[in-house]
Design a protein around this motif. Structure first.
Motif, PDB file in Angstrom:
ATOM      1  N   VAL A 205      67.024 -87.088  45.979  1.00  0.00           N
ATOM      2  CA  VAL A 205      66.147 -87.898  45.016  1.00  0.00           C
ATOM      3  C   VAL A 205      65.795 -86.031  44.516  1.00  0.00           C
ATOM      4  O   VAL A 205      66.380 -84.419  45.105  1.00  0.00           O
ATOM      5  N   ASP A 206      65.895 -85.538  43.512  1.00  0.00           N
ATOM      6  CA  ASP A 206      65.188 -84.136  43.330  1.00  0.00           C
ATOM      7  C   ASP A 206      64.140 -83.239  43.934  1.00  0.00           C
ATOM      8  O   ASP A 206      62.519 -84.336  43.475  1.00  0.00           O
ATOM      9  N   MET A 207      64.079 -82.501  44.883  1.00  0.00           N
ATOM     10  CA  MET A 207      63.155 -82.126  45.407  1.00  0.00           C
ATOM     11  C   MET A 207      62.017 -81.290  44.516  1.00  0.00           C
ATOM     12  O   MET A 207      61.193 -79.815  45.155  1.00  0.00           O
ATOM     13  N   LYS A 208      62.816 -80.694  43.026  1.00  0.00           N
ATOM     14  CA  LYS A 208      61.601 -80.075  42.364  1.00  0.00           C
ATOM     15  C   LYS A 208      60.125 -80.736  42.378  1.00  0.00           C
ATOM     16  O   LYS A 208      59.030 -79.494  42.310  1.00  0.00           O
ATOM     17  N   PRO A 209      60.256 -81.714  41.831  1.00  0.00           N
ATOM     18  CA  PRO A 209      58.623 -82.776  41.883  1.00  0.00           C
ATOM     19  C   PRO A 209      58.011 -82.406  42.823  1.00  0.00           C
ATOM     20  O   PRO A 209      56.710 -81.417  43.059  1.00  0.00           O
ATOM     21  N   VAL A 210      58.410 -82.217  43.932  1.00  0.00           N
ATOM     22  CA  VAL A 210      58.512 -82.156  45.721  1.00  0.00           C
ATOM     23  C   VAL A 210      57.197 -80.829  45.091  1.00  0.00           C
ATOM     24  O   VAL A 210      56.141 -80.627  46.460  1.00  0.00           O
ATOM     25  N   GLU A 211      58.972 -79.897  45.175  1.00  0.00           N
ATOM     26  CA  GLU A 211      57.830 -78.400  45.453  1.00  0.00           C
ATOM     27  C   GLU A 211      56.536 -77.949  44.202  1.00  0.00           C
ATOM     28  O   GLU A 211      55.599 -77.379  44.605  1.00  0.00           O
ATOM     29  N   GLY A 212      56.687 -79.622  43.141  1.00  0.00           N
ATOM     30  CA  GLY A 212      55.515 -78.684  42.122  1.00  0.00           C
ATOM     31  C   GLY A 212      53.988 -78.830  42.740  1.00  0.00           C
ATOM     32  O   GLY A 212      53.430 -78.184  42.917  1.00  0.00           O
ATOM     33  N   VAL A 213      54.285 -80.285  43.515  1.00  0.00           N
ATOM     34  CA  VAL A 213      53.037 -81.139  44.052  1.00  0.00           C
ATOM     35  C   VAL A 213      52.253 -80.346  45.190  1.00  0.00           C
ATOM     36  O   VAL A 213      51.314 -79.735  45.312  1.00  0.00           O
ATOM     37  N   ARG A 214      53.960 -79.336  45.813  1.00  0.00           N
ATOM     38  CA  ARG A 214      53.336 -78.576  47.625  1.00  0.00           C
ATOM     39  C   ARG A 214      52.100 -77.223  46.969  1.00  0.00           C
ATOM     40  O   ARG A 214      51.530 -76.861  47.539  1.00  0.00           O
TER      41      ARG A 214
END
Lengths: 282, 292
Positions: free
Chosen positions: B189-198
């Motif tokens: 998966v693309d980890m950017k959304p995870v960083e965004g949510v975090r």
């Protein structure tokens, strides 16, 4: 700042209404499907005789079995188990090779770019589907009727059921092959067989070899179970030991299978890398 | 512009030819060597598997006559001349076939849910604890390497004869197989959304739910459907060890030589598998939106 956000929001709502108010069908679709799936699941649990008492009783039984499995111990049957494991590996290797040899010519008949007419391709494909639809264990039972109990029936069972799978996979590999090299062979005066041998096979063989190696690995798993119906290999020992509740032997046999599958996995991955090159897989 | 083919001088040409021949010869040697090893391995395997070509060719006729026999009724007439007699037990068989489908459905769904819960711990990029990653991965490995029918054998003893053992066996095996596939999707998966949510202060669970899950859910559903297809085949033989479904009837008719019953039940299984293949294929095509 807040006021601005609110006006922005109103503005956005006005400009993209479909993003804010999704139609009822789209909003209700997923929950409805989920609910239907859950209802079917619960119906299944009831229909299939699940009850809390049975689950608890079974789990406590399983707990006992797990305790009795430790430590894994083959007793005095280690040589017999090792030879059964060898038999299983032989069944997997031989069955897969036979299946690949049989499937190669048939897959040519099922490939669109070799046989343009639907007349041959359609029956060949349905035949392969039918062969594939029957589980390896069922084929093993049929072959036991023909050649008797023993590992040879297992070889034939794996050969036939993989023949169906290989026929489909190979024909797909052939269909995706590049047309240009075949045309090149024809342009230099090659016959139809030359086209297949020098235009098609060099493209297709590495793919096929990769698939065959992968199947040897997965067939090591299948070969462990056909013994349950009497077609040789380690499955026979495993089923027997489970039935007489010799749990230490059972856990030893399962460990043997795990190790053997891991070893075959390792070897076949190495071979696949050697044949197709590392980048093609990664 | 005229093309001139310039020939190299003899000496250079000889050197190049020699190098070419040498490299071809080396490749040929490697092929021959690999081929010899493969043939030797097969020969050893043939001895190990007690291959007896005499028996094979002596009895291969039985194989074809077996198919001849299963397409005959007890009266000797071909089965399709009297479909009512051929499918005499259709009510019982359809019931068992329904049970088979139900076993694979319940087993697949339970396995998929378990795999959904476990896979985030088994994917390298989302695992919260390294030691848990190792433990869960080994657990999934054991679940998928031990064949489902072996689980069924054990469960039949623990939970008693019946479809429940089959469901649990399929559920465990599916957990192992799907857990691995799911965690592979999650690793891509693309980890950017995870960083965004975090960055909004969300915890691990919220990150998985709102950043990872939306990216992977259609892939998960597609693999689960594929697994369902495989499990229908698997459930059709669960009855061989007493774990419910149509397999019980099939093994009895094969062992007791009720020939026409064998062909009738096999035909029902093939048609069912075929219909399931087609319909799950169609659903998967819609899920992936024509991408795969």
């Amino acid at each position: 700042m807040t006021a601005q956000t609110e006006t922005d929001l109103a503005d956005l709502k006005a400009r993209h209404p479909h993003l804010f108010e999704r139609p009822a069908a789209a909003r209700l679709g997923v929950p409805t499907i989920a609910l239907a799936a859950l209802a079917l699941f619960i119906y299944g649990l009831i229909e299939l005789d699940f009850s809390p008492q049975r689950i608890m009783a079974g789990l406590s039984q399983l707990g006992w079995f797990a305790l009795l499995m430790i430590p894994p111990d083959p007793g005095s049957s280690l040589p017999a188990y090792l030879s059964a494991m060898g038999e299983t590996l032989s069944i997997a290797l031989l069955g897969t090779t036979l299946a690949a040899l049989m499937a190669l010519p048939v897959s040519l008949l099922a490939a669109r770019n070799i046989i343009p007419t639907q007349l041959i391709r359609f029956p060949v494909r349905r035949f392969l589907d039918g062969v594939r639809g029957i589980d390896t264990l069922i084929w093993a039972l049929v072959w036991i009727n023909v050649v008797g109990l023993g590992p040879f029936a297992g070889v034939l069972a794996i050969a036939v059921s993989d023949f169906g799978a290989f026929g489909k996979l190979f024909s797909e590999a052939i269909e995706t092959a590049d047309r240009k090299q075949v045309e090149g062979v024809r342009a230099s005066g090659g016959s139809a067989l030359h086209e297949i041998r020098f235009g098609l096979m060099p493209q297709v063989l590495p793919v096929i070899a990769g698939q065959v190696l992968y199947f040897i690995e997965s067939n090591t798993r299948s070969a462990t179970i056909i013994g349950i119906v009497g077609a040789g290999g380690i499955g026979l020992q495993l089923a027997e030991q489970i039935r007489v509740l010799e749990w230490q032997k059972v856990s030893f046999l399962i460990l043997m299978i795990l190790v053997a599958v891991a070893a075959i996995d390792w070897i076949s991955t190495r071979l696949r890398f050697a044949i197709i090159g590392k980048r093609a897989i990664a | 512009m005229a093309l001139a083919v310039s020939l190299l001088p003899e000496s250079q040409l000889d050197a190049l030819n020699a190098a070419y021949n040498a490299s071809i010869a080396r490749r040929r040697w490697r092929t021959i060597l690999g081929f010899t090893i493969a043939v030797a391995a097969l020969a050893v395997a043939a001895v190990g598997a007690e291959v007896d070509l005499g028996t094979f060719f002596g009895k291969i006729g039985n194989f074809f006559s077996y198919f001849d026999r299963i397409f005959r009724l007890d009266s000797g007439a071909r089965v399709w001349t009297d479909p009512a007699e051929w499918f005499w037990g259709w009510q019982k068989w359809l019931g068992l076939l329904g049970e088979t489908l139900l076993i694979s459905y319940v087993g697949t769904l339970a396995g998929a849910v378990l795999a959904l819960l476990l896979n985030f711990f088994a994917a390298r990029n989302t695992a919260p604890l390294p030691w848990l990653l190792f433990v869960i991965r080994r657990f999934l490995e054991i679940c998928r390497t031990v064949p489902d029918i072996v689980f069924a054998l054990v469960f039949v003893i623990a939970f008693g004869l019946g479809p429940m053992a089959g469901v649990l066996a399929i559920a465990i095996h599916s957990t192992g197989a799907l857990g691995k596939l799911f965690s592979e999707i999650v690793e891509n998966v693309d980890m950017k959304p995870v960083e965004g949510v975090r960055s909004t202060g969300a915890g691990w669970v919220a990150c998985m739910r709102f950043a990872v899950l939306p990216q992977v859910i259609s892939g998960f559903a597609s693999y689960a459907l594929l697994r369902f297809e495989i499990n229908v085949r698997g459930a059709s033989v669960m009855g061989f060890v007493g774990a419910g479904g149509i397999g019980q009837e099939l093994i009895v008719s094969i062992r007791k030589f009720y020939y026409s019953d064998v062909s009738a039940i096999l035909l029902l299984i093939i048609v069912t598998v075929f219909v399931i293949d087609i319909s799950t294929g169609w659903i998967r095509g819609r899920l992936t939106g024509g991408r795969a």
